[in-house]
Design a protein around this motif. Structure first.
Motif, PDB file in Angstrom:
ATOM      1  N   HIS A  74       0.828  -1.210   0.000  1.00  0.00           N
ATOM      2  CA  HIS A  74       0.000   0.000   0.000  1.00  0.00           C
ATOM      3  C   HIS A  74       0.864   1.263   0.000  1.00  0.00           C
ATOM      4  O   HIS A  74       0.550   2.246  -0.681  1.00  0.00           O
ATOM      5  CB  HIS A  74      -0.946  -0.004   1.201  1.00  0.00           C
ATOM      6  CG  HIS A  74      -2.187  -0.809   0.986  1.00  0.00           C
ATOM      7  ND1 HIS A  74      -3.118  -0.492   0.019  1.00  0.00           N
ATOM      8  CD2 HIS A  74      -2.658  -1.914   1.622  1.00  0.00           C
ATOM      9  CE1 HIS A  74      -4.113  -1.376   0.062  1.00  0.00           C
ATOM     10  NE2 HIS A  74      -3.856  -2.250   1.016  1.00  0.00           N
TER      11      HIS A  74
ATOM     12  N   ARG B 291      -7.893 -12.212 -10.693  1.00  0.00           N
ATOM     13  CA  ARG B 291      -9.090 -12.874 -10.161  1.00  0.00           C
ATOM     14  C   ARG B 291      -9.838 -13.594 -11.283  1.00  0.00           C
ATOM     15  O   ARG B 291     -10.437 -14.627 -11.082  1.00  0.00           O
ATOM     16  CB  ARG B 291      -9.988 -11.832  -9.491  1.00  0.00           C
ATOM     17  CG  ARG B 291      -9.384 -11.240  -8.219  1.00  0.00           C
ATOM     18  CD  ARG B 291     -10.119  -9.989  -7.770  1.00  0.00           C
ATOM     19  NE  ARG B 291      -9.920  -8.889  -8.712  1.00  0.00           N
ATOM     20  CZ  ARG B 291     -10.361  -7.649  -8.509  1.00  0.00           C
ATOM     21  NH1 ARG B 291     -11.040  -7.374  -7.415  1.00  0.00           N
ATOM     22  NH2 ARG B 291     -10.137  -6.706  -9.392  1.00  0.00           N
TER      23      ARG B 291
ATOM     24  N   TYR C 260      -0.019  -7.098  -9.732  1.00  0.00           N
ATOM     25  CA  TYR C 260      -1.373  -6.682  -9.351  1.00  0.00           C
ATOM     26  C   TYR C 260      -2.036  -5.902 -10.490  1.00  0.00           C
ATOM     27  O   TYR C 260      -3.208  -6.139 -10.823  1.00  0.00           O
ATOM     28  CB  TYR C 260      -1.335  -5.794  -8.104  1.00  0.00           C
ATOM     29  CG  TYR C 260      -1.231  -6.524  -6.797  1.00  0.00           C
ATOM     30  CD1 TYR C 260      -2.295  -7.312  -6.327  1.00  0.00           C
ATOM     31  CD2 TYR C 260      -0.108  -6.413  -6.006  1.00  0.00           C
ATOM     32  CE1 TYR C 260      -2.205  -7.972  -5.112  1.00  0.00           C
ATOM     33  CE2 TYR C 260      -0.008  -7.072  -4.783  1.00  0.00           C
ATOM     34  CZ  TYR C 260      -1.061  -7.852  -4.343  1.00  0.00           C
ATOM     35  OH  TYR C 260      -0.976  -8.503  -3.139  1.00  0.00           O
TER      36      TYR C 260
ATOM     37  N   ASP D  88      -7.878   1.092  -8.375  1.00  0.00           N
ATOM     38  CA  ASP D  88      -7.948  -0.312  -8.797  1.00  0.00           C
ATOM     39  C   ASP D  88      -6.935  -1.157  -8.033  1.00  0.00           C
ATOM     40  O   ASP D  88      -7.247  -2.248  -7.542  1.00  0.00           O
ATOM     41  CB  ASP D  88      -7.656  -0.445 -10.297  1.00  0.00           C
ATOM     42  CG  ASP D  88      -8.749   0.120 -11.179  1.00  0.00           C
ATOM     43  OD1 ASP D  88      -9.912   0.129 -10.744  1.00  0.00           O
ATOM     44  OD2 ASP D  88      -8.422   0.551 -12.300  1.00  0.00           O
TER      45      ASP D  88
ATOM     46  N   THR E 146      -5.420  -0.482  -5.179  1.00  0.00           N
ATOM     47  CA  THR E 146      -5.750  -0.532  -3.753  1.00  0.00           C
ATOM     48  C   THR E 146      -6.853  -1.552  -3.493  1.00  0.00           C
ATOM     49  O   THR E 146      -6.778  -2.350  -2.545  1.00  0.00           O
ATOM     50  CB  THR E 146      -6.192   0.858  -3.274  1.00  0.00           C
ATOM     51  OG1 THR E 146      -5.125   1.794  -3.505  1.00  0.00           O
ATOM     52  CG2 THR E 146      -6.531   0.833  -1.786  1.00  0.00           C
ATOM     53  N   GLU E 147      -7.856  -1.566  -4.357  1.00  0.00           N
ATOM     54  CA  GLU E 147      -8.970  -2.503  -4.186  1.00  0.00           C
ATOM     55  C   GLU E 147      -8.526  -3.950  -4.315  1.00  0.00           C
ATOM     56  O   GLU E 147      -8.882  -4.797  -3.481  1.00  0.00           O
ATOM     57  CB  GLU E 147     -10.052  -2.199  -5.227  1.00  0.00           C
ATOM     58  CG  GLU E 147     -11.256  -3.144  -5.158  1.00  0.00           C
ATOM     59  CD  GLU E 147     -12.273  -2.866  -6.245  1.00  0.00           C
ATOM     60  OE1 GLU E 147     -13.076  -3.790  -6.535  1.00  0.00           O
ATOM     61  OE2 GLU E 147     -12.264  -1.758  -6.813  1.00  0.00           O
ATOM     62  N   VAL E 148      -7.720  -4.254  -5.334  1.00  0.00           N
ATOM     63  CA  VAL E 148      -7.328  -5.639  -5.550  1.00  0.00           C
ATOM     64  C   VAL E 148      -6.364  -6.107  -4.458  1.00  0.00           C
ATOM     65  O   VAL E 148      -6.404  -7.267  -4.032  1.00  0.00           O
ATOM     66  CB  VAL E 148      -6.738  -5.832  -6.961  1.00  0.00           C
ATOM     67  CG1 VAL E 148      -5.352  -5.248  -7.098  1.00  0.00           C
ATOM     68  CG2 VAL E 148      -6.707  -7.303  -7.351  1.00  0.00           C
TER      69      VAL E 148
ATOM     70  N   ASP F 109      -6.453  -5.115  -1.351  1.00  0.00           N
ATOM     71  CA  ASP F 109      -7.283  -5.348  -0.163  1.00  0.00           C
ATOM     72  C   ASP F 109      -8.085  -6.640  -0.266  1.00  0.00           C
ATOM     73  O   ASP F 109      -8.365  -7.285   0.751  1.00  0.00           O
ATOM     74  CB  ASP F 109      -8.241  -4.170   0.041  1.00  0.00           C
ATOM     75  CG  ASP F 109      -7.539  -2.937   0.584  1.00  0.00           C
ATOM     76  OD1 ASP F 109      -6.451  -3.104   1.174  1.00  0.00           O
ATOM     77  OD2 ASP F 109      -8.057  -1.818   0.406  1.00  0.00           O
ATOM     78  N   GLU F 110      -8.460  -7.019  -1.484  1.00  0.00           N
ATOM     79  CA  GLU F 110      -9.309  -8.202  -1.658  1.00  0.00           C
ATOM     80  C   GLU F 110      -8.528  -9.511  -1.600  1.00  0.00           C
ATOM     81  O   GLU F 110      -9.077 -10.543  -1.213  1.00  0.00           O
ATOM     82  CB  GLU F 110     -10.038  -8.129  -3.010  1.00  0.00           C
ATOM     83  CG  GLU F 110     -11.175  -7.133  -3.040  1.00  0.00           C
ATOM     84  CD  GLU F 110     -11.939  -7.205  -4.356  1.00  0.00           C
ATOM     85  OE1 GLU F 110     -11.594  -8.073  -5.191  1.00  0.00           O
ATOM     86  OE2 GLU F 110     -12.859  -6.396  -4.542  1.00  0.00           O
ATOM     87  N   LEU F 111      -7.250  -9.475  -1.987  1.00  0.00           N
ATOM     88  CA  LEU F 111      -6.479 -10.704  -2.113  1.00  0.00           C
ATOM     89  C   LEU F 111      -5.577 -10.916  -0.901  1.00  0.00           C
ATOM     90  O   LEU F 111      -5.212  -9.954  -0.216  1.00  0.00           O
ATOM     91  CB  LEU F 111      -5.631 -10.659  -3.387  1.00  0.00           C
ATOM     92  CG  LEU F 111      -6.418 -10.616  -4.693  1.00  0.00           C
ATOM     93  CD1 LEU F 111      -5.476 -10.425  -5.872  1.00  0.00           C
ATOM     94  CD2 LEU F 111      -7.235 -11.886  -4.886  1.00  0.00           C
TER      95      LEU F 111
END
Length: 335
Positions: free
Chosen positions: A7, A266, A301, A319, A321-323, A325-327
């Protein structure tokens, strides 16, 4: 390689400078439908419903950098024609600074894809694949001499259309050797030009390109390692990043340190432009001060974001940051 470090690296991307030198193209799409065969020849008749044009080649690399918040300068060539005018407009729309040398002796490189019912029917290429003329080269290097010291990282985006050539590389590398602080040089290779890239800081082939450069198929861990060593033997590059699609990436930090970065995709809809995203993200991260492993992890990423979209897409900081956080936290291993 903690999520907190990743991050922090994402947050540091914004505003840093990357120069891209290479082949700019106009990607032109004619989209429609087919309901009959031509009476003139056994070919489909496409009724065009809409047309669109996008930045291709080095332009897509630059677009990826600005999408991630970077300051991209694109140095390239185009014809003195309406397609060249359109490319300049598209660069302005994407907030890309440019030095486009308009050459009256060559057409703007344009690839027209005719698509019907989501299938490409044919592609029409308009191009002249020859090195820049002496006058255009003089303009190019005069410009580089004035501005090159502002850029810590330079991407050579070679699509074999003439901007990157033997004469260019000889003069360019000699110019860099004279700099007090030499910029990093990253290359997305064109396999027919492999021997031009000797001594660069990072080469980013996919497995197919690595195999073509090594002289044997590169398909699995063992052959990736062999192929990487063959490329070091051939080119004496400093580092090497071999992208392996769904199998992630192999990062060679010199010959002796090889790390495997797993894929972060994903879902995969379209791999178009993923290589542009990878080299753009690595370059911008290095310009922001990131270590090479961190830069390549961010690039993985970003590639995972764009392959989940259709067409030559780009990734943004939200985009990424979102990926992230999800993985789960990435598990980088040594080979």
């Amino acid at each position: 390689m903690t999520l907190a470090n990743i991050h922090a690296a994402i947050d540091a991307l914004k505003g840093h400078k990357v120069m891209i030198i290479g082949d700019l193209m106009l990607d032109h799409y004619m989209i429609g439908s087919v309901d009959r065969i031509s009476p003139e020849a056994p070919v489909p008749v496409v009724r065009v419903d809409r047309e669109t044009s996008l930045l291709g080649g080095a332009g897509n690399v630059a677009r990826n950098i600005t999408s991630l918040g970077g300051d991209a300068l694109l140095v390239t060539a185009a014809g003195k024609d309406p397609d060249g005018d359109l490319l300049e407009e598209l660069c302005n729309e994407s907030r890309i600074r440019t030095k486009i040398i308009r050459d009256p002796n060559r057409p703007t490189t344009k690839k027209t894809r005719i698509i019907a019912s989501n299938q490409q029917v044919v592609r029409v290429d308009q191009e002249l694949n020859v090195p820049l003329g002496e006058d255009e080269s003089l303009v190019l290097f005069n410009f580089l001499e004035e501005i090159i010291d502002e850029f810590p990282v330079i991407i050579l985006s070679d699509y074999g259309k003439g901007v990157i050539s033997r004469s260019f590389m000889d003069r360019f590398m000699a110019m860099l050797d004279q700099r007090e602080k030499r910029p990093l040089v990253l290359v997305d290779p064109k396999t027919v030009n492999y021997d031009l890239y000797k001594g660069v800081d990072l080469l980013t082939p996919n497995t197919k390109e690595a195999g073509e450069g090594a002289g044997f198929p590169v398909t699995d861990k063992e052959s990736v390692i062999r192929g990487g060593n063959a490329l070091f033997d051939r080119l004496d590059c400093h580092n090497l990043l071999i992208t392996m699609g769904g199998d992630g990436m192999a990062l060679f930090e010199g010959r002796d340190t090889i790390r495997h970065i797993p894929t972060f995709a994903r879902k995969v809809f379209d791999v178009t432009g993923a290589g542009d995203t990878v080299i753009a993200t690595v370059a911008l991260a290095l310009a922001s001060g990131a270590q090479l492993l961190t830069a390549c992890t961010l690039a993985n990423y970003a590639a995972g974001v764009v392959v989940a979209q259709v067409g030559a897409a780009t990734a943004s900081i939200p985009d990424l940051t979102e990926v992230v956080d999800e993985l789960p936290e990435p598990r980088v291993t040594s080979w």
